[in-house]
Design an enzyme around this catalytic site. Structure first.
Site, mmCIF file in Angstrom:
data_model
loop_
_atom_site.group_PDB
_atom_site.id
_atom_site.type_symbol
_atom_site.label_atom_id
_atom_site.label_comp_id
_atom_site.label_asym_id
_atom_site.label_seq_id
_atom_site.Cartn_x
_atom_site.Cartn_y
_atom_site.Cartn_z
ATOM 1 N N HIS A 37 45.638 0.360 1.007
ATOM 2 C CA HIS A 37 44.344 1.044 1.153
ATOM 3 C C HIS A 37 43.476 0.807 -0.088
ATOM 4 C CE1 HIS A 37 46.905 3.771 3.764
ATOM 5 N NE2 HIS A 37 45.930 3.430 4.591
ATOM 6 N N GLN A 61 44.537 8.992 18.961
ATOM 7 C CA GLN A 61 45.161 7.659 18.992
ATOM 8 C C GLN A 61 46.684 7.722 18.983
ATOM 9 O OE1 GLN A 61 43.273 6.577 15.073
ATOM 10 N NE2 GLN A 61 45.134 5.382 14.816
ATOM 11 N N LYS A 149 46.981 -6.143 8.685
ATOM 12 C CA LYS A 149 48.304 -5.724 9.196
ATOM 13 C C LYS A 149 48.155 -5.206 10.627
ATOM 14 C CE LYS A 149 50.637 -1.944 8.101
ATOM 15 N NZ LYS A 149 51.117 -1.393 9.399
ATOM 16 N N ASP A 150 47.074 -4.447 10.852
ATOM 17 C CA ASP A 150 46.804 -3.955 12.211
ATOM 18 C C ASP A 150 45.943 -4.997 12.916
ATOM 19 O OD1 ASP A 150 48.031 -1.221 12.140
ATOM 20 O OD2 ASP A 150 46.741 -1.115 10.385
ATOM 21 N N SER A 185 52.680 0.248 4.349
ATOM 22 C CA SER A 185 52.283 1.088 5.470
ATOM 23 C C SER A 185 52.553 2.535 5.088
ATOM 24 C CB SER A 185 53.130 0.714 6.698
ATOM 25 O OG SER A 185 53.118 1.773 7.632
HETATM 26 O O1 PAF Z 1 44.285 1.994 10.771
HETATM 27 C C1 PAF Z 1 44.164 3.222 10.665
HETATM 28 O O2 PAF Z 1 44.553 3.830 9.675
HETATM 29 C C2 PAF Z 1 43.531 4.004 11.810
HETATM 30 O O3 PAF Z 1 43.870 3.456 13.039
HETATM 31 C C3 PAF Z 1 42.000 4.148 11.660
HETATM 32 C C4 PAF Z 1 41.314 2.796 11.742
HETATM 33 C C5 PAF Z 1 41.671 4.814 10.348
HETATM 34 C C6 PAF Z 1 41.466 5.005 12.799
HETATM 35 O O4 PAF Z 1 42.017 6.278 12.809
#
Ligand code: PAF
Length: 282
Positions: A37, A61, A149-150, A185
């Site tokens: 991050h 989500q 990563k995502d 992660s």
């Molecule tokens: O990747 C993430 O941490 C989450 O999916 C996000 C993009 C902040 C949305 O909640």
């Protein structure tokens, strides 16, 4: 760095920055911050005048209630970490602030949302699109930063920005890894020691897969990676797919044009880890 918990207070503060014509960079997160991050915040700081970071664990989500309940929440240490960065505005709203009424919007991302993560986590990407579009509406950034990563999430968000005609540049940022190769992660914090010890095998096998391109067929490499990882007993592969990086359609042969990415999801005990690697560029 200042903390905002309401939409109105954040928007009032950002209004001034917008009116000065400053370039606003946005890093949406769900907290439990790590170096991955922080590198997004750093990249945002190098490309924009102002950096906004949000921490919001988005319930829409999560398709698994336990996963939502167990998701690490470390607000205080997150704030301490952010205080060492270029983040000027920190937004951490409550669920009712983001969703005063339930969000019933349904997005359609076609094939992008039905494969891989979409197949195993029904509704996940709809929830991601709901929250990211909502946060974009609130922050009105010029650029938004997401980790590679995502990989599938990135494709979904790019498509959402295209569908909604949002004037926001999506900036993909490199995967940041631990020294032993494990992709950083927030979920790594939840790994018990024996699982943490064998988790680096995921990336080792992705690298093996890259080495084996052109020596083995696509199917042989898929089988190899799944068998190698599952052989450890402590890890269980949920999927390993080799896909085109834009359409996310399965690749059948190395001779196909386009960039091919190997995407994997693995259970280490109860913790689900994902990773990916670019395998071949044609
Ligand atoms: O990747 C993430 O941490 C989450 O999916 C996000 C993009 C902040 C949305 O909640």
């Amino acid at each position: 760095m200042k903390l905002y918990t309401t939409i109105t207070s954040l928007q009032n503060a950002l209004k001034e920055e917008h009116s000065k014509g400053l370039k606003i960079g946005f890093v949406p997160t769900m907290g439990a911050l790590h170096q991955g991050h922080l590198s997004l915040v750093e990249t945002a700081g190098s490309m924009c005048d102002i950096v906004v970071v949000s921490i919001f664990v988005n319930p829409t989500q999560f398709n698994d209630k336990n996963d939502l309940a167990n998701y690490p929440r470390t607000l205080e240490s997150d704030m301490n970490l952010l205080a060492t960065t270029r983040c000027e505005y920190f937004f951490s709203p409550a669920v009712e602030e983001v969703y005063p009424v339930p969000d019933t919007r349904k997005f359609d991302f076609g094939n992008l949302e039905t494969v891989m993560e979409g197949a195993f986590r029904p509704g996940h990407f709809n929830g991601v699109a709901q929250v990211v579009s909502r946060l974009f509406e609130i922050v009105l950034p010029d650029m938004a930063f997401f980790g590679r990563k995502d990989f599938q999430q990135m494709a979904i968000i790019k498509d959402m920005v295209r569908q909604l005609n949002l004037p926001i540049e999506i900036v993909p940022c490199d995967i940041i890894r631990e020294k032993d190769g494990l992709a950083m992660s927030s979920r790594n914090k939840l790994l018990l020691p024996e699982y943490r010890n064998c988790a680096p095998l995921i990336y080792q096998n992705l690298r093996d897969a890259k080495y084996l391109v052109n020596l083995k067929t696509v199917q042989e490499i898929k089988d190899y990676v799944v068998n190698q990882i599952n052989a450890t007993q402590l890890l269980r592969v949920e999927y390993f797919e080799i896909v085109d990086d834009t359409t996310l359609m399965s690749v059948e042969s190395w001779s196909e044009t386009g960039t091919k990415v190997g995407c994997i999801a693995v259970y280490a005990g109860k913790i689900r880890l994902i990773d990916n690697i670019i395998l071949d560029i044609n």
